[in-house]
Design a protein around this motif. Sequence first.
Motif, mmCIF file in Angstrom:
data_model
loop_
_atom_site.group_PDB
_atom_site.id
_atom_site.type_symbol
_atom_site.label_atom_id
_atom_site.label_comp_id
_atom_site.label_asym_id
_atom_site.label_seq_id
_atom_site.Cartn_x
_atom_site.Cartn_y
_atom_site.Cartn_z
ATOM 1 N N LYS A 134 0.854 -1.187 0.000
ATOM 2 C CA LYS A 134 0.000 0.000 0.000
ATOM 3 C C LYS A 134 0.892 1.240 0.000
ATOM 4 O O LYS A 134 2.080 1.153 0.340
ATOM 5 C CB LYS A 134 -0.913 0.002 1.228
ATOM 6 C CG LYS A 134 -0.158 0.052 2.538
ATOM 7 C CD LYS A 134 -1.091 -0.021 3.720
ATOM 8 C CE LYS A 134 -0.287 -0.004 5.028
ATOM 9 N NZ LYS A 134 -1.113 -0.145 6.192
ATOM 10 N N PRO A 135 0.362 2.409 -0.374
ATOM 11 C CA PRO A 135 1.162 3.637 -0.313
ATOM 12 C C PRO A 135 1.574 3.909 1.139
ATOM 13 O O PRO A 135 0.751 3.782 2.050
ATOM 14 C CB PRO A 135 0.205 4.719 -0.824
ATOM 15 C CG PRO A 135 -0.820 3.989 -1.611
ATOM 16 C CD PRO A 135 -0.968 2.653 -0.943
ATOM 17 N N GLN A 165 7.487 9.318 0.803
ATOM 18 C CA GLN A 165 6.200 8.649 0.648
ATOM 19 C C GLN A 165 6.212 7.978 -0.722
ATOM 20 O O GLN A 165 6.611 8.594 -1.709
ATOM 21 C CB GLN A 165 5.064 9.680 0.723
ATOM 22 C CG GLN A 165 3.691 9.109 0.604
ATOM 23 C CD GLN A 165 3.237 8.328 1.834
ATOM 24 O OE1 GLN A 165 3.731 8.536 2.929
ATOM 25 N NE2 GLN A 165 2.299 7.426 1.643
ATOM 26 N N GLN A 166 5.818 6.710 -0.792
ATOM 27 C CA GLN A 166 5.855 5.980 -2.056
ATOM 28 C C GLN A 166 4.551 5.245 -2.296
ATOM 29 O O GLN A 166 3.851 4.873 -1.362
ATOM 30 C CB GLN A 166 7.031 4.994 -2.072
ATOM 31 C CG GLN A 166 8.365 5.697 -1.995
ATOM 32 C CD GLN A 166 9.532 4.740 -2.129
ATOM 33 O OE1 GLN A 166 9.391 3.539 -2.025
ATOM 34 N NE2 GLN A 166 10.699 5.301 -2.356
ATOM 35 N N GLU A 167 4.249 5.042 -3.566
ATOM 36 C CA GLU A 167 3.059 4.314 -3.976
ATOM 37 C C GLU A 167 3.267 2.815 -3.771
ATOM 38 O O GLU A 167 4.390 2.351 -3.641
ATOM 39 C CB GLU A 167 2.752 4.596 -5.453
ATOM 40 C CG GLU A 167 2.389 6.040 -5.734
ATOM 41 C CD GLU A 167 1.122 6.472 -5.011
ATOM 42 O OE1 GLU A 167 0.163 5.672 -4.947
ATOM 43 O OE2 GLU A 167 1.104 7.595 -4.494
ATOM 44 N N SER A 168 2.191 2.051 -3.794
ATOM 45 C CA SER A 168 2.305 0.598 -3.692
ATOM 46 C C SER A 168 2.984 0.056 -4.947
ATOM 47 O O SER A 168 3.001 0.713 -5.988
ATOM 48 C CB SER A 168 0.926 -0.033 -3.518
ATOM 49 O OG SER A 168 0.109 0.263 -4.624
ATOM 50 N N HIS A 199 9.744 -1.281 -6.029
ATOM 51 C CA HIS A 199 10.670 -0.140 -6.035
ATOM 52 C C HIS A 199 12.098 -0.663 -5.942
ATOM 53 O O HIS A 199 12.330 -1.767 -5.450
ATOM 54 C CB HIS A 199 10.398 0.775 -4.841
ATOM 55 C CG HIS A 199 9.019 1.324 -4.807
ATOM 56 N ND1 HIS A 199 8.662 2.493 -5.427
ATOM 57 C CD2 HIS A 199 7.880 0.837 -4.235
ATOM 58 C CE1 HIS A 199 7.374 2.722 -5.234
ATOM 59 N NE2 HIS A 199 6.877 1.723 -4.508
#
Length: 115
Positions: free
Chosen positions: A50-51, A73-76, A79
């Motif tokens: 999840k983000p 902050q990162q998106e689901s 990465h």
Amino acid sequence: WSVGGNGCILEYSSIFTGVPVQGEAKPGLKFTAVPNPFVDKTVVTYVLDKPQKVVITLFSIAGNSIEVIENAQQESGSHSVSIENAWLKPGVYLCQLQTGSIAQTLKLVVLSSGE
């Protein structure tokens, strides 16, 4: 991990308590580094369900913070981030991924270019 002559690599498994880890690693949280051990660079990959805010910190084996690799902050999803060996001495390091109250730590082994 211990690196000896002729490329001999030994591993000793124990619980490391020098880096504070809050909570437990979430089952299914994928956090890896390839290649490891490495000479020039390694690519750390992780998957978020999840983000959320991600903090990746590199520590010495003694538990001293060396560098914050990622703090955003990162998106689901999947990465990755590269860790270059240009400024690291050969040895063992710890790379910690922190997401909220969950943390997971990897051992990274940096080899000299002569090994």
